[in-house]
Motif scaffolding. Structure first.
Motif, short mmCIF file in Angstrom:
data_model
loop_
_atom_site.label_atom_id
_atom_site.label_comp_id
_atom_site.label_asym_id
_atom_site.label_seq_id
_atom_site.Cartn_x
_atom_site.Cartn_y
_atom_site.Cartn_z
N ASP A 128 4.71 -15.91 1.98
CA ASP A 128 4.85 -15.26 0.59
C ASP A 128 3.99 -14.07 0.79
N ALA A 129 3.11 -13.77 1.98
CA ALA A 129 2.51 -12.43 2.27
C ALA A 129 2.42 -12.28 3.62
N VAL A 130 2.76 -11.05 4.10
CA VAL A 130 3.06 -10.66 5.45
C VAL A 130 2.19 -9.51 5.43
N PHE A 131 1.21 -9.53 6.37
CA PHE A 131 0.09 -8.57 6.85
C PHE A 131 1.01 -7.50 7.66
N GLY A 132 0.67 -6.27 7.63
CA GLY A 132 1.17 -5.08 8.44
C GLY A 132 0.14 -4.06 8.78
N GLY A 133 0.24 -3.47 9.69
CA GLY A 133 -0.64 -2.48 10.07
C GLY A 133 -0.21 -1.03 9.77
N ALA A 134 0.81 -0.89 8.93
CA ALA A 134 1.02 0.57 8.42
C ALA A 134 0.09 1.31 7.72
N ARG A 135 0.12 2.56 8.07
CA ARG A 135 -0.91 3.49 7.50
C ARG A 135 -0.17 4.46 6.86
N GLU A 139 3.94 8.46 7.96
CA GLU A 139 5.41 8.96 7.50
C GLU A 139 5.40 9.11 5.92
N LYS A 140 6.19 9.80 5.36
CA LYS A 140 6.38 10.14 3.96
C LYS A 140 6.59 8.95 3.24
N SER A 141 7.33 7.92 3.47
CA SER A 141 7.80 6.83 2.82
C SER A 141 6.17 5.84 2.75
N ARG A 142 5.68 6.01 3.96
CA ARG A 142 4.44 5.05 3.87
C ARG A 142 3.47 5.45 3.05
N ALA A 143 3.40 6.63 2.56
CA ALA A 143 2.34 7.27 1.58
C ALA A 143 2.61 6.46 0.14
N LYS A 144 3.72 6.20 -0.04
CA LYS A 144 4.11 5.65 -1.42
C LYS A 144 3.64 4.03 -1.45
N GLU A 145 3.41 3.35 -0.20
CA GLU A 145 2.97 2.10 -0.33
C GLU A 145 1.83 1.72 -1.13
N ARG A 146 1.61 0.78 -1.67
CA ARG A 146 0.35 0.15 -2.16
C ARG A 146 -0.35 -1.00 -1.12
N PHE A 147 -1.35 -1.24 -1.30
CA PHE A 147 -2.05 -2.36 -0.51
C PHE A 147 -1.33 -3.47 -0.65
N PHE A 148 -0.81 -3.98 -1.77
CA PHE A 148 0.07 -5.02 -2.07
C PHE A 148 1.63 -4.50 -2.35
N ARG A 181 4.34 -7.50 1.04
CA ARG A 181 3.76 -7.05 2.40
C ARG A 181 2.49 -6.30 1.97
N ILE A 182 1.76 -6.77 2.84
CA ILE A 182 0.19 -6.33 2.75
C ILE A 182 -0.35 -5.25 3.78
N PHE A 183 -1.01 -4.18 3.52
CA PHE A 183 -1.33 -2.99 4.38
C PHE A 183 -2.73 -2.71 4.13
N PRO A 184 -3.79 -3.49 4.89
CA PRO A 184 -5.25 -3.47 4.70
C PRO A 184 -5.70 -1.99 5.17
N ILE A 185 -5.02 -1.68 6.10
CA ILE A 185 -5.36 -0.15 6.71
C ILE A 185 -4.59 0.93 6.39
N SER A 186 -4.34 0.99 5.01
CA SER A 186 -3.35 1.79 4.51
C SER A 186 -4.04 3.31 4.50
N ASN A 187 -5.42 3.20 4.08
CA ASN A 187 -6.28 4.38 4.16
C ASN A 187 -6.67 4.81 5.58
N TRP A 188 -6.52 4.22 6.63
CA TRP A 188 -6.85 4.74 7.76
C TRP A 188 -5.89 5.92 8.34
N THR A 189 -6.47 6.62 9.24
CA THR A 189 -5.76 7.69 10.00
C THR A 189 -5.61 7.48 11.27
#
Length: 300
Positions: A128-135, A139-148, A181-189
């Motif tokens: 029910d929750a899938v961690f991913g390493g996306a930042r 890419e442009k569409s990645r910038a639309k993502e939330r943490f959850f 999908r959970i992206f804990p390092i969203s704010n990283w470069t």
């Protein structure tokens, strides 16, 4: 003793907070790991977040069958290093079962085929929750993502249906069949990732560092001759290269580089104007919305 809080400390703390929130809110989380730098950083953070206990969730790799050998070697060590369960979901098995059809052409890609394999694995294991390493800087569409990042019962992503995230408050409510999908390092470069790798002494596949490799140029990318068939017009030559991002071996290009250690790589990234994916991933060049189209269907 004075301790100065750095930018990396803040990013790490944010990622740990997100991961702990997920474990508190969800019943069956899993962490996706490709064997690349971002997912290995995520695993390292997870280990710190739940130490001294073992990871409270398994690791899952979506294996396309077209990986670089160095990446598979790294993946195969994960169970021992992190003392956890490794799940390998195979795109080839999805093909054999008739769930997806192999692409045709000189350089067929299995990138889109991963989506079905991933969604089948999520459904089979009831994650029910899938961690991913996306930042967000990738890419442009990645910038639309939330943490959850909410996904409906079909595993699809709708950027307009995402939930507000205010003051580190995350809404993980979902019905059966839905997941996040959970992206804990969203704010990283990319630079943050490498500085953290240096700070934490994280082992990465050797392919990230400069090495001698036989390549040829196609569409502005340097492709590995041992993984991609060249045409008679494409000259194969040996040179020093490294990989900034890792995807399927037949669609991921190398970059000319003499950076053989982390310090040299950091200096190289600081001076470049090209994004890691835009410069080296053929699957992102199909159209400006290529990544977003795949994400809507259920891609990472």
């Amino acid at each position: 003793m004075n301790y100065e809080i750095t930018h990396l400390d803040v990013l790490e703390s944010e990622a740990i907070y997100v991961m702990r929130e997920v474990v508190a809110e969800f019943e069956r989380p899993v962490l996706l790991c490709s064997g690349g730098k971002d997912s290995l950083v995520l695993l390292h953070i997870a280990k710190k977040a739940f130490s001294p206990c073992t990871l409270p969730f398994p690791i899952m790799h979506i294996d396309t069958g077209l990986n670089f050998p160095e990446v598979i070697d790294s993946r195969n060590q994960l169970e021992e290093i992190f003392n956890c369960r490794l799940i390998v979901a195979s795109v080839q098995e999805s093909i054999d079962k008739g769930r997806v059809k192999e692409e045709e052409g000189p350089t067929p890609s299995r990138n889109k085929l991963q989506t079905v394999t991933l969604l089948d694995a999520i459904k089979e294991n009831r994650f029910d929750a899938v961690f991913g390493g996306a930042r967000r800087d990738e890419e442009k569409s990645r910038a639309k993502e939330r943490f959850f990042s909410f996904r409906d019962e079909f595993g699809q992503w709708n950027p307009k249906a995402q939930r507000p995230e205010l003051w580190n408050l995350y809404n993980g409510r979902h019905r059966q069949g839905e997941h996040f999908r959970i992206f804990p390092i969203s704010n990283w470069t990319e630079l943050d990732v490498w500085r953290y790798v240096e700070k934490e002494n994280i082992a990465l596949p050797s392919i990230y560092y400069a090495h001698q490799r036989k390549v040829f140029e196609r569409d502005g990318m340097l492709l590995a001759a041992e993984h991609v068939q060249s045409s008679p017009e494409e000259e194969i030559f040996s040179t020093m290269v490294r990989y900034r991002t890792l995807g399927d071996a037949n669609i991921t290009g190398a970059v000319l580089s003499a950076a053989a250690n982390i310090g040299e790589i950091i200096n190289e990234i600081v001076s470049t104007r090209l994004t890691e994916r835009g410069a080296t991933r053929a699957d992102d060049r199909v159209s400006d919305a290529a990544m977003e189209d795949r994400k809507v269907e259920g891609y990472f």
